[in-house]
Design an enzyme around this catalytic site. Sequence first.
Site, mmCIF file in Angstrom:
data_model
loop_
_atom_site.group_PDB
_atom_site.id
_atom_site.type_symbol
_atom_site.label_atom_id
_atom_site.label_comp_id
_atom_site.label_asym_id
_atom_site.label_seq_id
_atom_site.Cartn_x
_atom_site.Cartn_y
_atom_site.Cartn_z
ATOM 1 N N HIS A 225 -13.815 -5.256 12.616
ATOM 2 C CA HIS A 225 -12.522 -5.682 13.165
ATOM 3 C C HIS A 225 -12.391 -7.199 13.138
ATOM 4 O O HIS A 225 -11.800 -7.755 12.215
ATOM 5 C CB HIS A 225 -12.368 -5.132 14.582
ATOM 6 C CG HIS A 225 -11.009 -5.314 15.175
ATOM 7 N ND1 HIS A 225 -9.891 -5.700 14.442
ATOM 8 C CD2 HIS A 225 -10.561 -5.163 16.454
ATOM 9 C CE1 HIS A 225 -8.845 -5.766 15.240
ATOM 10 N NE2 HIS A 225 -9.217 -5.456 16.460
ATOM 11 N N HIS A 264 -6.407 -3.997 2.920
ATOM 12 C CA HIS A 264 -5.974 -3.833 4.300
ATOM 13 C C HIS A 264 -5.668 -2.364 4.561
ATOM 14 O O HIS A 264 -5.219 -1.643 3.665
ATOM 15 C CB HIS A 264 -4.726 -4.686 4.576
ATOM 16 C CG HIS A 264 -4.430 -4.875 6.034
ATOM 17 N ND1 HIS A 264 -3.748 -3.931 6.773
ATOM 18 C CD2 HIS A 264 -4.724 -5.878 6.890
ATOM 19 C CE1 HIS A 264 -3.629 -4.360 8.021
ATOM 20 N NE2 HIS A 264 -4.213 -5.535 8.121
ATOM 21 N N ASP A 321 -7.293 -12.536 6.864
ATOM 22 C CA ASP A 321 -8.587 -13.200 6.957
ATOM 23 C C ASP A 321 -8.916 -14.041 5.724
ATOM 24 O O ASP A 321 -9.747 -14.938 5.792
ATOM 25 C CB ASP A 321 -9.697 -12.155 7.156
ATOM 26 C CG ASP A 321 -9.474 -11.325 8.401
ATOM 27 O OD1 ASP A 321 -9.445 -11.913 9.492
ATOM 28 O OD2 ASP A 321 -9.303 -10.102 8.285
#
Length: 393
Positions: A225, A264, A321
């Site tokens: 996560h 994702h 990210d």
Amino acid sequence: MDECISPVMDTGLRGVDVASSKICDVQGKEGKLIYRGFLIEDLARNASFEEVCFLLLYERLPKKQELENFNQSLKQKRKVPENIFSFLKALPSDMNPMDVLQITIPLLMQTDQTVGKPEIETVLFSAENLIAGIATITAAWDRIRNKKKVVLPDNDLSHAANFLYMLNNEKPNDETTRFFDISLVLHAEHSFNASTFTARQVASTRAHIYAAISAAIGSLSGALHGGANVRVMKMLKEIGSVEKIDAYINDILNSKGLIMGLGHAVYQTDDPRAIILAPMSKKMGQISDQPLWYELSRELEKKGKAAFKAKKQREIFSNVDFYSASLFYAMGIATDLFSPLFAISRVSGWAAHVIEEQFAMAAPKPSLYRPGAEYVGDYCGPDECVFTDMDDR
């Protein structure tokens, strides 16, 4: 035990809607992220993090005086009790910052006389206490573990600028402040991700908001996560130069590994947050005289996407990210603080979800989360096991 266990449907709750919400809409196919009806692009361009916090908590953008009052309320809550610093100083300096954050959050309750009261106003007070306090604790821990003096908050600064000031004992320039503020806006909310679901599940038991947020931080600390941008930065350092990207991609794809930051669970196009972060990463790299990390990211994204399509016959897309790693690194922020930075921002979204869950803001009434499970055990055949004495086993 039967080795041929049938797979449980909807493992990991992928694609399963578990509750209604008015807070956030993630439209994966279109690449849209919407907070309370507002596109993330508009919020990142026009709103401060404080405005977004108000929007998430109070369901609308604030008027000028409301925002000033909200800012003052957050500033008053930045200063945490001295015994929290004493507690941090007693911890081993090599503790993971996320673990430190999780065990320290409950200590913020000592400044909150409203904990456990059922009125929404008291939970909103607690939410503000958490938004302010988590930032102070994170900055203080980084100073303490590095044997530096804790920097107290400066109430002349915005939330973003003050955090960077408390972290470095130096007031940041306007551009760095704005980039960090935008990054907080981008990470503030993302619907029912793992940590948000955790917060809501705890909140559904009528536990107080500090328990729910502490649990959410525990969820965020997991490798699947909150640590993705940490692994992106590790990957960039491992590659080291643009010339080594092709070999790295080939090794990863041939070993069925992952290119961190690409892919994702929801988006079927580039994450809209990554699109906003990319030029910020480039500019921050120029400001800090560290252009390599953006350059590596950009080339890795292009070549990784092309190689993935050629080998797998399908598209892969960048996520939040991928560029937040190089952005934060160029700001001089320690890599193991990347996940706490996520928490500093996402606490606003978690708090909004706790409130929505406990006060049934998007449901007929509050309801305890109690999902079922399909039992697939088969230890003694079709019937129940017969208990045998120790000597007869």
